[in-house]
Design an enzyme around this catalytic site. Structure first.
Site, mmCIF file in Angstrom:
data_model
loop_
_atom_site.group_PDB
_atom_site.id
_atom_site.type_symbol
_atom_site.label_atom_id
_atom_site.label_comp_id
_atom_site.label_asym_id
_atom_site.label_seq_id
_atom_site.Cartn_x
_atom_site.Cartn_y
_atom_site.Cartn_z
ATOM 1 N N ASP A 69 0.801 -1.220 0.000
ATOM 2 C CA ASP A 69 0.000 0.000 0.000
ATOM 3 C C ASP A 69 0.837 1.274 0.000
ATOM 4 O O ASP A 69 0.508 2.246 -0.691
ATOM 5 C CB ASP A 69 -0.992 0.007 1.176
ATOM 6 C CG ASP A 69 -0.322 -0.169 2.531
ATOM 7 O OD1 ASP A 69 0.912 -0.378 2.576
ATOM 8 O OD2 ASP A 69 -1.047 -0.124 3.556
ATOM 9 N N HIS A 141 -27.775 -6.222 45.148
ATOM 10 C CA HIS A 141 -28.185 -7.547 44.668
ATOM 11 C C HIS A 141 -29.533 -7.483 43.947
ATOM 12 O O HIS A 141 -30.224 -8.493 43.824
ATOM 13 C CB HIS A 141 -28.268 -8.566 45.813
ATOM 14 C CG HIS A 141 -27.002 -8.722 46.586
ATOM 15 N ND1 HIS A 141 -25.969 -9.529 46.181
ATOM 16 C CD2 HIS A 141 -26.602 -8.144 47.755
ATOM 17 C CE1 HIS A 141 -24.981 -9.465 47.064
ATOM 18 N NE2 HIS A 141 -25.337 -8.627 48.017
ATOM 19 N N SER A 262 -43.019 -2.495 19.338
ATOM 20 C CA SER A 262 -43.078 -3.896 18.964
ATOM 21 C C SER A 262 -43.982 -4.058 17.756
ATOM 22 O O SER A 262 -45.020 -3.392 17.652
ATOM 23 C CB SER A 262 -43.619 -4.732 20.137
ATOM 24 O OG SER A 262 -43.986 -6.029 19.717
#
Length: 431
Positions: A69, A141, A262
């Site tokens: 290149d 958690h 949707s």
């Protein structure tokens, strides 16, 4: 990066034409340094600057034949320049140009990312200011813990964005490095002063000790820094996704007029932008692994890194930029529902105030172990029960009322107690 996730501001830095322009910029800078030190005629440099050009299609045409290149590029440039072209690339190896020019692209990318990080920080700060007193439940958690404010949650985001900004600032100096040191970096056919002059004119520092290439730990640092930034954005996006769940619905992505969630369920309002950001972070993170693997090249160089970098550097830069712009807009237009936050916080009669009740009992002379048992039994009796009410159970428990007055019990259920020190955090961040 595919067009869908490429914004022109960053995409323009990583086009094939932009790459070749940066190559030419480096070649000319070296020629100017050569002339300044008397190695080539100044008139030749002026002719090169006036005539030098390239045609990306022609470069590819030549590369198809020569299979190199940089040689293809130089051949095409010399088709424009003519005889003066013999002074171009004197004493250089391909990587002198490739790596130095790449540094210019990386520096330009970091500068843009810094601008977008600043915009993101402003958007987060504004929302934090608006909601510094918007009380909500903190979660650990995924389970209700104790009261916080939405502004406090955003303060954590802002602090993280600031750390990413600092990383990008440090990255500016790490990546702004060029090398004009020849075939294996020994300056055998190039005066080191040429490197110093050319790099200075390009806004770069000479690499401390290059081989035939600039060591790839610098480029790995670049991608890792972007991966950290993308990981932070993913953290914010995951939080929005969780808070937008129907059974939580404390925040929501803005849903524009005419938008559809949707194809099957008309009611849907999905956190599609946050989900997209989560997926994009995976790409940048994966690219960081590839960048680390590029560090270990054979001896003074090989080209195993080259094919990888043609993909991971433009893609990581482009998608991180897209993520920053997308996140800023998402934060600016985020829908926040304080009433839902209040409702969720008081679920099951304020079980989240259990620690405060326990500590109050301890202060009144109850052992910590006994206080824990009393409070836990009331909390678990209220937990997940229709009409379960922790406050009512505590207020009617003889073991509690024997130690505490009604006002003292009520004070335990005031969230302002847990929030009384948050101004300190806000002051640290200028919120």
């Amino acid at each position: 990066m595919i067009e869908r996730y490429t914004l022109p501001e960053m995409g323009n830095i990583w086009t094939e034409t932009a790459k070749l322009k940066s190559w030419l910029q480096v070649e000319i800078a070296v020629c100017e340094a050569q002339a300044e030190l008397g190695y080539i005629p100044a008139a030749a440099v002026e002719e090169i600057k006036a005539k030098a050009n390239f045609d990306p299609k022609r470069v590819l045409e030549i590369e198809a034949e020569v299979r190199h290149d940089m040689i293809a590029f130089l051949t095409n440039v010399n088709e424009y320049v003519g005889d003066a072209g013999r002074y171009i690339h004197l004493g250089l190896t391909s990587s002198d140009v490739l790596d130095t020019a790449l540094a210019l692209q990386l520096v330009a990318s970091v500068n843009i990312l810094l601008e977008r990080v600043e915009e993101l920080s402003q958007a987060i700060r504004y929302q934090a200011q608006q909601h510094r007193n918007t009380v909500m439940v903190g979660r650990s958690h995924g389970i209700h813990a104790e009261p916080i404010t939405f502004g406090f949650k955003l303060a954590g985001w802002l602090a993280e964005v600031f750390r990413n900004r600092d990383r990008l600032v440090n990255l500016q100096s790490s990546i702004a490095v060029g090398k004009i040191s020849g075939a294996v970096g020994t300056y055998a056919n190039i005066d080191p002063r040429i490197e110093a002059i050319a790099c200075q004119n390009l806004g770069l520092e000479p690499d401390t000790a290059s081989t035939q290439v600039i060591s790839r730990d610098r480029h790995a640092e670049y991608v890792q820094t972007l991966a950290l930034l993308a990981a932070s954005i993913e953290r914010f996006a995951v939080e929005i996704r969780n808070l937008q769940r129907t059974d939580v619905l404390e925040v929501e992505e803005f849903f524009s007029k005419g938008q559809k969630g949707s194809s099957a369920m008309p009611h849907k309002r999905n956190p599609i932008r946050s989900e997209r950001l989560t997926g994009m972070a995976r790409i940048v993170r994966a690219n960081a692994v590839a960048a680390l693997e590029n560090v270990a090249l054979w001896h003074e160089r090989d080209i195993s890194h080259s094919s990888v970098e043609r993909m991971i550097l433009p893609d990581s830069s482009t998608v991180t930029h897209f993520m920053l712009v997308e996140t800023t807009d998402l934060v600016k237009h985020l829908l926040v529902y304080p009433e839902n936050m209040k409702r969720n916080m008081n679920l099951y009669g304020g079980v989240i105030f259990s620690q405060r009740v326990m500590l109050a009992l301890v202060e009144k002379g109850t052992s910590r172990e006994d206080a824990y048992k009393i409070v836990q039994s009331c909390a678990h009796e209220a937990w997940n029960k229709p009409g379960g009410n922790f406050y009512n159970l505590i207020a009617k428990d003889d073991r509690v009322t024997a130690k505490m007055t009604t006002k003292e019990i009520d004070d335990c259920f005031d969230p302002q107690y847990q929030l009384r020190h948050l101004d300190l955090v806000y002051q640290r961040l200028g919120i």
